[in-house]
Design an enzyme around this catalytic site. Structure first.
Site, PDB file in Angstrom:
ATOM      1  N   LYS A 182     -20.646  -0.243  28.530  1.00  0.00           N
ATOM      2  CA  LYS A 182     -20.319  -1.315  27.655  1.00  0.00           C
ATOM      3  C   LYS A 182     -20.954  -3.099  28.484  1.00  0.00           C
ATOM      4  O   LYS A 182     -21.094  -4.161  27.030  1.00  0.00           O
ATOM      5  CB  LYS A 182     -18.826  -2.163  27.586  1.00  0.00           C
ATOM      6  CG  LYS A 182     -17.330  -0.272  26.819  1.00  0.00           C
ATOM      7  CD  LYS A 182     -16.511  -1.164  27.366  1.00  0.00           C
ATOM      8  CE  LYS A 182     -15.451  -0.048  26.924  1.00  0.00           C
ATOM      9  NZ  LYS A 182     -15.706   1.193  27.501  1.00  0.00           N
ATOM     10  N   GLU A 266     -13.340  -9.852  29.629  1.00  0.00           N
ATOM     11  CA  GLU A 266     -13.059  -9.981  28.518  1.00  0.00           C
ATOM     12  C   GLU A 266     -12.069 -11.045  28.601  1.00  0.00           C
ATOM     13  O   GLU A 266     -10.834 -11.116  28.462  1.00  0.00           O
ATOM     14  CB  GLU A 266     -13.677  -9.363  26.778  1.00  0.00           C
ATOM     15  CG  GLU A 266     -14.829  -8.024  27.387  1.00  0.00           C
ATOM     16  CD  GLU A 266     -14.978  -7.391  25.925  1.00  0.00           C
ATOM     17  OE1 GLU A 266     -13.878  -7.767  25.951  1.00  0.00           O
ATOM     18  OE2 GLU A 266     -16.166  -7.213  25.266  1.00  0.00           O
ATOM     19  N   HIS A 301      -3.562  -0.368  24.078  1.00  0.00           N
ATOM     20  CA  HIS A 301      -5.196   0.030  23.814  1.00  0.00           C
ATOM     21  C   HIS A 301      -5.157   1.698  23.112  1.00  0.00           C
ATOM     22  O   HIS A 301      -6.346   1.943  22.727  1.00  0.00           O
ATOM     23  CB  HIS A 301      -5.574  -0.581  24.796  1.00  0.00           C
ATOM     24  CG  HIS A 301      -5.214  -1.715  25.402  1.00  0.00           C
ATOM     25  ND1 HIS A 301      -5.219  -3.187  24.788  1.00  0.00           N
ATOM     26  CD2 HIS A 301      -4.952  -1.667  26.827  1.00  0.00           C
ATOM     27  CE1 HIS A 301      -5.033  -3.518  25.725  1.00  0.00           C
ATOM     28  NE2 HIS A 301      -4.525  -2.743  26.900  1.00  0.00           N
ATOM     29  N   ARG A 376     -20.674   8.666  19.862  1.00  0.00           N
ATOM     30  CA  ARG A 376     -19.968  10.069  19.482  1.00  0.00           C
ATOM     31  C   ARG A 376     -19.088   9.260  18.556  1.00  0.00           C
ATOM     32  O   ARG A 376     -18.941   8.865  17.302  1.00  0.00           O
ATOM     33  CB  ARG A 376     -19.187   9.995  20.357  1.00  0.00           C
ATOM     34  CG  ARG A 376     -17.548   9.687  21.042  1.00  0.00           C
ATOM     35  CD  ARG A 376     -16.792   9.565  22.097  1.00  0.00           C
ATOM     36  NE  ARG A 376     -15.958   8.335  22.618  1.00  0.00           N
ATOM     37  CZ  ARG A 376     -15.061   7.595  21.954  1.00  0.00           C
ATOM     38  NH1 ARG A 376     -14.753   8.496  20.558  1.00  0.00           N
ATOM     39  NH2 ARG A 376     -13.982   7.289  22.127  1.00  0.00           N
TER      40      ARG A 376
END
Length: 847
Positions: A182, A266, A301, A376
């Site tokens: 990421k 983040e 999440h 993926r």
């Protein structure tokens, strides 16, 4: 390939010649008078170079056949079955791998061959790269499909495949490295001019530096593992005081799931939409997107409901999302299927749509931010297949075979209707969503379904890797199945999905089915008012217990059904139908004068707390009708007359609640009752909103007995009056389980557990495990003084970690398990000796 001066006639003649040569179709050629067209067999590509018409024809029949004939899926469960279905359709041999825990799993049954790769822990089996490579070489598999999760985004595994001459179904190793991380992906996107969420993705991973960066960004912040996905390890930190503890928990989950502890931070956007774009690229430089999916309905999440296309997105914003995703893929030389995830500011969506339609510069006020790219296939890929009619696994395999994309031009990708997917988990939504382990005794899916089908003409699809008799264990994700529904409009799909969920029934283990039904029925969801905070805002309503009088109705129905079951099993085994006259005659001959049982809704029920124990007694009464059995049913202060006739049960409550039930029995011990009733004058108010007294209702009750388990379903409640309180209807019109009972001998026994905060205390200071799992870490020592709420140990189950807290202040007396020990549900974990002050408080409370 050809080049010639542009001549419309000559070009059309050439196309007609090609068309007549390669097909015997009677379809008029005028349909194909485009500068490019394709079908399943023929691709015609044309373009202009310096005013010269140029083109090439690709016939799939003349392209090389698959370079491989045996495929191994380095995964388990549902995704392995999904890949096997397409592989077999294409004529490929299939190989499954399994751990000791999966020896008898469905994906093993589906494969042509299966090979053991290790013990149950994923680090020793599905994450063991060398064992998987060795297995592939042993059975002669030339290609490996990684599925999702486990090693699907691991560049080291992809490199090992390449070194051993095995094709990897996925992007090149370098693309995985760039986009699988990421942090690296954010840097690439920034360099490409794509907006990214403010954050930190540096190499300094010390606690001090990460805390400093979190304060710089400003709370709340999101902690995310750099590698992996699926929401595992992601934590929202609201204040500095909880940062370090959540950081440690995130690292632990990342290490367990991905073998990597690198963290990025983040800025957390509280009101946002999670929108992702499906892209596929081939090895010839072609890349297209297959539109977007909305995955905003999440808990911890983890996505619960996904849909495509995203609701409320304008065509201009949809195009921009797709174009940006394709540009991102091309920037890293991407190949195969992938997903580019964006976060959208939900509070400004309407202005974004207007801004883009007016062709303003979107980069000055970006409508979305790049989050990450998943290299993926996604869990939610079926909704994309349902709106496009494309088989994404087939696209993956053809790209791996170095073929061109099945559809080369973006404008030719179909987009039709709407689709939604829900994930059915083994978890208890009414007890903090704790994952559950146990055996699936019975599994019922809706009628007219098709498994793993990308054909949109089949509106209901089930993707599952579980079957009856399977054990949901503690080592892997607790997902039982995915239910996917398609239709012409979002509202049609929503209603169809509610009905399909009602007909999806799992016995032996609790699930989130009722919870998902409630989500779908909320007006806010129906009006597309969704964002990533949707569940948190509505959690109180979604987990609200049903009223006591509803539970009492179910208790009477369960008691009558149980009586019939018992009588049938004891006296009427020679008859296949417990409702036949000979069976009723036997009931009369052998019937006890009284039939009683205790019903206590267990911890998986949504019954009101005050009805946690219900005693139901059926007393035989004299009847003037020879063809009926007459009983008086008593529960608490309520009573009702029960008449059992041939194929009919009539309940007549004496407090002016009239209940009539037409019933029938099926071979799987299911009794269906149709009830019509009125709310009595003295009904207690145990709901936020309640129907008017005297309102008539009709509902259907399904009572199942599976082994020792008795489950009551309510199949839709409708008002027979024109007026009905809206809030009441929203709460009670939920096709759902309302009572689940366990039977012991002639009585129904139940198990009720406390919440995780109280940690199931056996005594005031003894704490039980709330679920089966593995002790990941012990945080206290014997003799240590602790306060109420202090973490004592960390329990890991289904790849999620849970801190077990002290219920009182005191001294740690005993800790019964150590790190890596496996514990069963309700096992005693530790004991706390209460402080003198705590003991005094307890005595005062008792007094």
């Amino acid at each position: 390939m050809w080049k010639r001066a542009p001549s419309r006639n000559s070009f059309e003649n050439l196309c007609k010649s090609i068309w007549s040569t390669y097909t015997c179709s009677s379809v008029p050629f005028s349909i194909f008078q485009k500068r490019s067209f394709h079908n399943n067999r023929l691709i015609l590509e044309t373009w202009k170079e310096n005013g010269v018409e140029t083109g090439k024809v690709i016939d799939r029949n003349t392209q090389p056949s698959f370079r491989f004939d045996k495929l191994l899926v380095a995964n388990r469960g549902e995704i392995a079955c999904r890949v096997f279905r397409t592989a077999k359709k294409l004529g490929l041999k299939t190989v499954a791998i399994y751990s000791d825990a999966d020896r008898n799993s469905l994906h093993v049954d589906w494969a042509d061959e299966a090979i053991r790769i290790g013990p149950p822990p994923s680090t020793e089996s599905y994450l063991n790269m060398d064992n998987i490579i060795r297995a592939a070489k042993q059975v002669g598999a030339q290609v490996i499909h990684p599925g999702y999760g486990f090693l699907s985004e691991n560049s080291i595994f992809a490199e090992k495949c390449r070194q051993n001459g095995i094709l990897f179904v996925g992007p090149p190793v370098e693309a995985i490295k760039k986009m699988g991380s990421k942090a690296a992906a954010r840097s690439i996107m920034q360099a490409a001019g794509v907006p990214v969420v403010p954050g930190y993705h540096g190499d300094d991973q010390s606690d001090k530096r990460l805390l400093e960066e979190a304060k710089r960004i400003g709370f709340p912040v999101m902690i995310k593992p750099s590698m992996g996905g699926g929401g595992k390890g992601m934590k929202i930190v609201h204040s500095e005081s909880e940062f370090l503890s959540l950081l440690e928990a995130s690292r632990a989950e990342a290490s367990s799931s991905f073998g990597d502890t690198h963290i990025l931070l983040e800025k957390y956007l509280a009101v946002s939409r999670h929108v992702e774009v499906q892209i596929v690229a081939d090895k010839h430089g072609n890349c297209v997107h297959l539109y977007e999916r909305d995955c905003s309905v999440q808990r911890r999440h983890q996505k619960i409901i996904e849909e495509a296309p995203a609701p409320g997105i304008s065509s201009s914003l949809r195009s921009l999302l797709g174009e940006t995703a394709v540009a991102a893929a091309k920037a890293v030389g991407y190949e195969n299927a992938g997903t580019v995830e964006f976060i959208l500011d939900a509070t400004r969506l309407e202005s974004y749509n207007e801004q883009l339609s007016s062709k303003q510069d979107w980069k000055t006020n970006p409508p979305f931010y790049f989050m990450e790219m998943n290299t993926r296939l996604q869990v939610e890929h079926p909704v994309t297949e349902m709106i496009t009619g494309q088989d994404l696994v087939e696209w993956q395999l053809r790209v791996t075979n170095e073929e061109y994309l099945p559809i080369l031009h973006q404008q030719q990708i179909p987009l039709s209707g709407h689709a939604m997917e829900v994930r059915i988990y083994a978890e208890n939504p009414f007890d903090q969503f704790l994952p559950q382990a146990g055996t699936i005794h019975k599994l019922i899916y809706p009628p007219t379904i098709q498994s793993f089908s990308s054909n949109p003409s089949v509106p209901i699809r089930i993707d599952s890797g579980m079957k009856e008799g399977d054990m949901v264990g503690v080592f892997y994700d607790p997902m039982i199945a995915k239910l996917i529904v398609s239709g012409q409009s979002r509202e049609e799909v929503r209603q169809r999905l509610v009905d399909a969920l009602f007909h999806t029934r799992v016995f032996g283990i609790p699930t989130n089915i009722e919870f998902v039904q409630r989500i779908l029925r909320l007006e806010e969801f129906a009006m597309t008012g969704i964002d990533t905070g949707f569940l948190e805002r509505n959690m109180e309503d979604l987990t609200m217990p049903l009223p006591g009088w509803v539970v009492r109705h179910c208790a009477v129905c369960a008691s009558v059904a149980q009586f019939l079951f018992d009588s049938y099993v004891q006296y009427s085994r020679q008859s296949a139908d417990p409702w036949c006259l000979p069976a009723l005659s036997l009931f009369r001959l052998h019937l006890e004068q009284r039939y009683s049982m205790d019903l206590i809704p267990d911890k998986f029920s949504t019954a009101a707390e005050k009805d946690k124990e219900i005693h139901v007694q059926l007393t035989r009464l004299e009847s003037s009708e020879a063809s009926e059995l007459l009983f008086l049913a008593k529960l608490k202060e309520h009573q009702a007359l029960v008449r059992i006739l041939e194929r009919q049960v009539i309940l007549d409550e004496r407090d002016d609640v009239a209940v009539k039930a037409g019933t029938k029995a099926s071979a799987d011990y299911m009794i269906k009752m149709k009830l019509e009733w009125k709310l009595p004058q003295d009904t207690e108010t145990d709901m936020r909103s309640q129907p008017d007294v005297g309102t008539s209702f009709r509902e259907w009750i399904d009572v199942y007995q599976v082994g020792s388990e008795v489950v009551v379903y309510r199949e839709g409640l409708s008002s027979l009056n024109k007026s009905m309180t809206t809030g009441y209807k929203e709460l009670t019109d939920s096709s759902a389980i309302v009572a689940r009972f366990k039977r012991s001998k002639s009585m129904l026994a139940f198990e009720r557990g406390d919440s995780l905060e109280t940690s199931s205390p056996l005594s005031h200071g003894a704490v039980q495990s709330p679920m089966p799992g593995r002790v990941a870490k012990v945080l206290a020592t014997v003799g240590q003084q602790v306060n109420k709420g202090d973490p004592i140990l960390v329990l890991e189950a289904m790849k999620m970690t849970h801190q077990i807290l002290s219920p009182i202040a005191g001294c740690v007396k005993e800790i019964h398990f150590g790190p890596n020990d496996l514990v069963s549900g309700e096992a005693m974990l530790f004991e706390i000796q209460p402080d003198v002050e705590e003991q005094t408080t307890n005595l005062e409370n008792k007094a």
